[in-house]
Motif scaffolding. Structure first.
Motif, short mmCIF file in Angstrom:
data_model
loop_
_atom_site.label_atom_id
_atom_site.label_comp_id
_atom_site.label_asym_id
_atom_site.label_seq_id
_atom_site.Cartn_x
_atom_site.Cartn_y
_atom_site.Cartn_z
N ALA A 186 59.68 26.26 -82.84
CA ALA A 186 61.10 26.16 -82.83
C ALA A 186 61.22 26.35 -81.63
CB ALA A 186 62.76 26.52 -84.18
N THR A 187 60.80 27.83 -80.99
CA THR A 187 60.64 27.59 -79.66
C THR A 187 60.18 26.55 -78.39
OG1 THR A 187 61.45 29.97 -79.40
CG2 THR A 187 60.52 29.90 -78.14
N GLN A 188 58.66 26.61 -79.34
CA GLN A 188 57.91 25.78 -78.46
C GLN A 188 58.77 24.36 -78.32
OE1 GLN A 188 53.94 26.09 -78.37
NE2 GLN A 188 54.03 28.33 -77.67
N MET A 189 59.56 23.99 -78.97
CA MET A 189 59.86 22.39 -79.16
C MET A 189 61.37 22.70 -78.42
SD MET A 189 59.32 21.31 -83.28
CE MET A 189 60.31 19.95 -83.42
N LYS A 190 61.94 23.33 -78.65
CA LYS A 190 63.04 23.23 -77.22
C LYS A 190 62.87 23.65 -76.12
CE LYS A 190 67.02 23.80 -76.39
NZ LYS A 190 67.94 23.57 -76.50
N VAL B 121 65.38 11.34 -71.50
CA VAL B 121 64.32 10.17 -70.55
C VAL B 121 63.46 11.84 -69.66
CG1 VAL B 121 63.59 8.95 -69.69
CG2 VAL B 121 64.63 8.55 -72.05
N ASN B 122 62.83 12.23 -69.26
CA ASN B 122 62.79 12.60 -68.27
C ASN B 122 61.97 12.38 -67.10
OD1 ASN B 122 63.48 15.53 -69.43
ND2 ASN B 122 61.41 16.04 -69.81
N PRO C 206 58.14 13.74 -77.30
CA PRO C 206 56.30 13.53 -78.48
C PRO C 206 55.31 12.61 -77.69
CG PRO C 206 58.27 12.52 -79.10
CD PRO C 206 59.11 13.17 -78.24
N ALA C 207 55.79 11.54 -76.95
CA ALA C 207 55.58 10.36 -76.54
C ALA C 207 54.51 10.64 -75.16
CB ALA C 207 56.20 9.53 -76.01
N ALA D 58 60.08 -0.42 -74.67
CA ALA D 58 59.97 -1.48 -76.32
C ALA D 58 60.38 0.45 -77.06
CB ALA D 58 57.90 -0.56 -76.18
N VAL D 59 59.61 2.24 -76.50
CA VAL D 59 60.56 2.45 -77.15
C VAL D 59 61.85 3.12 -77.21
CG1 VAL D 59 60.43 5.11 -77.08
CG2 VAL D 59 58.20 4.03 -76.47
N MET D 60 62.34 2.70 -76.46
CA MET D 60 64.22 2.75 -76.34
C MET D 60 65.08 1.02 -77.13
SD MET D 60 65.21 3.23 -72.83
CE MET D 60 67.05 3.54 -72.37
N ARG D 61 63.99 0.27 -77.20
CA ARG D 61 64.54 -0.76 -78.08
C ARG D 61 64.27 -0.67 -79.91
NH1 ARG D 61 62.03 -5.18 -75.65
NH2 ARG D 61 64.28 -5.28 -74.70
N GLU D 62 63.22 0.76 -79.99
CA GLU D 62 63.14 0.89 -81.60
C GLU D 62 64.14 2.15 -81.24
OE1 GLU D 62 61.05 1.71 -85.28
OE2 GLU D 62 60.49 -0.29 -83.02
N TYR D 63 64.49 3.07 -80.69
CA TYR D 63 65.51 3.38 -80.84
C TYR D 63 66.61 3.26 -81.35
CZ TYR D 63 68.64 7.38 -79.23
OH TYR D 63 69.84 8.04 -79.46
N VAL D 64 66.97 2.11 -80.89
CA VAL D 64 68.30 1.40 -80.51
C VAL D 64 68.40 0.59 -82.05
CG1 VAL D 64 69.77 -0.72 -80.12
CG2 VAL D 64 68.40 1.20 -77.86
#
Length: 158
Positions: free
Chosen positions: A32-36, A64-65, A81-82, A92-98
């Motif tokens: 959990a700490t590593q994911m944060k 998004v960084n 994750p990507a 493409a990723v944002m379109r999937e998110y929407v």
């Protein structure tokens, strides 16, 4: 007449299940700490005098960084994750998110731009948000130090 003494064995406490539980908790907290921490990446946020002390988290914003110019290359955008992405991959990723949002749920994008990132990458991300239908955008900053805020006021912000 002598009575036989009954020797009762001492009760044993089995420690194995307790050790298993402690190990599982330890692993859970490490993961959990590593994911944060992976959300932040290597981005150093810009300072702002109006930065909120604590921003209420929106339900499920996409973070998004924008990487610093020295590390960006042809992949200036980064998702946890990507990993690093080009603008077309990010679109493409944002379109999937929407598309995966529930009806009535507003898609939200949180932008974490490194203070050394190029403005054109931020502009490209905002255009990408507009193109896929994201109209709620959060820009993450850190509070300016008192010395930096004072210098900004005395120099007129230049």
């Amino acid at each position: 007449m002598r009575l036989a003494q009954i020797v009762k064995p001492l009760p044993e406490i089995n420690m194995i299940p307790m050790i298993d539980v402690i190990m599982m908790l330890l692993i859970f907290f490490l993961v959990a700490t590593q994911m944060k921490g992976s959300e932040a990446g290597s981005v150093q946020l810009a300072e702002s005098e109006r930065a909120a002390a604590s921003v209420a988290e929106e339900k499920g914003p996409m973070t998004v960084n924008i990487r610093p110019a020295s590390d960006a290359g042809d992949r200036p955008y980064e998702l946890s994750p990507a990993g690093p992405l080009t603008r077309s991959e990010l679109t493409a990723v944002m379109r999937e998110y929407v598309l995966t949002r529930r009806d009535g749920e507003t898609p939200v994008v949180r932008i974490r731009a490194d203070r050394d990132s190029e403005l054109r990458h931020l502009q490209g991300l905002l255009i990408c948000c507009r193109d896929v239908g994201v109209y709620k955008v959060l820009l993450a900053t850190v509070a300016a130090s008192p010395a930096a805020a004072h210098a900004n006021v005395t120099t007129g912000g230049n």
